[in-house]
Write an enzyme that holds these catalytic residues in place. Structure first.
Site, short mmCIF file in Angstrom:
data_model
loop_
_atom_site.label_atom_id
_atom_site.label_comp_id
_atom_site.label_asym_id
_atom_site.label_seq_id
_atom_site.Cartn_x
_atom_site.Cartn_y
_atom_site.Cartn_z
N SER A 113 0.83 -1.20 0.00
CA SER A 113 0.00 0.00 0.00
C SER A 113 0.88 1.26 0.00
O SER A 113 1.67 1.46 -0.92
CB SER A 113 -0.96 -0.05 1.20
OG SER A 113 -1.91 0.98 1.14
N ASP A 173 -10.31 -1.83 -5.93
CA ASP A 173 -9.40 -0.93 -5.22
C ASP A 173 -9.23 0.33 -6.04
O ASP A 173 -8.98 0.25 -7.26
CB ASP A 173 -8.05 -1.64 -5.06
CG ASP A 173 -7.03 -0.86 -4.25
OD1 ASP A 173 -7.26 0.31 -3.94
OD2 ASP A 173 -5.97 -1.45 -3.94
N HIS A 232 -8.53 -3.65 -1.67
CA HIS A 232 -7.31 -3.23 -0.99
C HIS A 232 -7.29 -3.86 0.40
O HIS A 232 -8.34 -4.04 1.03
CB HIS A 232 -7.30 -1.71 -0.88
CG HIS A 232 -5.97 -1.13 -0.54
ND1 HIS A 232 -4.93 -1.06 -1.44
CD2 HIS A 232 -5.50 -0.58 0.60
CE1 HIS A 232 -3.89 -0.51 -0.88
NE2 HIS A 232 -4.20 -0.21 0.37
#
Length: 325
Positions: free
Chosen positions: A161, A257, A287
């Protein structure tokens, strides 16, 4: 609280439904809420699910320190080749050595590498480029050999991320000779550009997800508070004028996402620039799916990328740069 209908992976969907039933919300609650930033950040940083798992007969973890920053080295006991310097997720504003502990353990075992996780400084107290500079210092520590624990000729960077953003930016520094040389970059559901509401993946993912378009804009504003004009390339690696010469890349995207389009675009740019690139897009997952409790999706994706990581560390070493800035 509903779960986004595009999340079709059974195990992942069941996990999110359990979270929603227990807490009345899914993990994006704090980022999407109105109100005081301080309270929202405190809520994110107090996540009770962040725990350090115990070592076992197949993997050990060792706490280290470099320039005052905490590090944790994960070592498969059966042997390993190469070390990935790893940056955790958390939107640059939350996270520590525990929030991606399980992912680091699984990544080390799947790839047969060591993983050196970095407790970098967080925004908004320490905005861009503080976290990137901390990851850079950790890579330099690894390149020093880390008191004999690490082979300095077999290094890579990795991140999840926001950590994937830091890893991609550091890979560009390494490409330019401004950081130690690396063999690969492993970018797991990374942030690669400033938030762009015009992207289809942003338009499609606005509600009922662990990361929403609105949440991404909030995180970005805390990390790069002065980016009124063009985003700095080291905060938005997708905007780099040139990516040729970068280390071989492994990029994972979750289909559900806001970040999925930019991950795919970066993989396409690298491939077009003759950078060996492995791109895996997992359908039906959001995500954060890689940090949920063990699911077939997580394990299958890590198994998919493992050969590329192993291959990068199996290559005969190129000429070592005599010095770097």
């Amino acid at each position: 609280m509903p779960v986004h209908p595009a999340i079709t992976d059974p195990a992942v969907r069941a996990h999110l439904e359990r979270l929603a039933a227990r807490a009345g919300t899914i993990p994006s609650g704090a980022t999407d809420a109105e109100g005081d930033d301080t309270a929202r950040i405190a809520e994110l940083r107090a996540n009770p699910s962040w725990v350090r798992m115990p070592d076992d007969e197949i993997l050990e973890s060792i706490d280290l320190d470099a320039a005052g920053r905490g590090l944790r080295l994960y070592r498969p006991r059966a042997g390993h080749r190469g070390t990935l310097v790893f940056a955790h997720g958390g939107g640059w504003v939350a996270g520590n050595l525990d929030n991606n502990d399980a992912l680091c353990r699984t990544l080390a075992l799947a790839t047969g590498t060591q993983v050196l996780s970095v407790d970098y400084r967080l925004a908004p107290e320490h905005p861009f480029p503080a976290g990137l500079d901390d990851l850079d210092r950790a890579l330099r520590f690894a390149a020093s050999g880390a008191d004999g624990l690490i082979d300095p000729s077999l290094l890579g960077v990795a991140g999840h991320s926001a950590g994937g953003n830091l890893a991609a930016a550091l890979a560009l520094r390494a490409r330019d000779g401004r950081a130690p040389g690396i063999r690969c970059q492993v970018l797991l559901c990374p942030v690669l550009d400033a938030p762009d509401p015009s992207r289809p993946s942003y338009r499609a993912h606005t509600d009922d997800l662990p990361l929403t378009a609105r949440g991404m804009e909030w995180y970005w504003g805390l990390y790069v508070p002065d980016a009124a004009g063009a985003a700095p390339v080291e905060a938005a690696p997708l905007r780099a004028p040139e990516v040729a010469g970068s280390a071989p890349a492994v990029i994972v995207a979750a289909a559900v996402d806001p970040l999925s389009d930019e991950a795919e675009e970066y993989a396409e740019r690298l491939t077009a620039s003759d950078v060996p690139t492995t791109f895996v897009r997992r359908e039906g997952v959001p995500h954060l799916f890689l940090v949920f409790p063990s699911t077939p999706a997580r394990d299958e994706v890590l198994a998919q990328i493992a050969p590329a990581v192993r291959a990068a560390f199996a290559q005969i070493a190129p000429a070592v740069r005599a010095a770097f800035a």
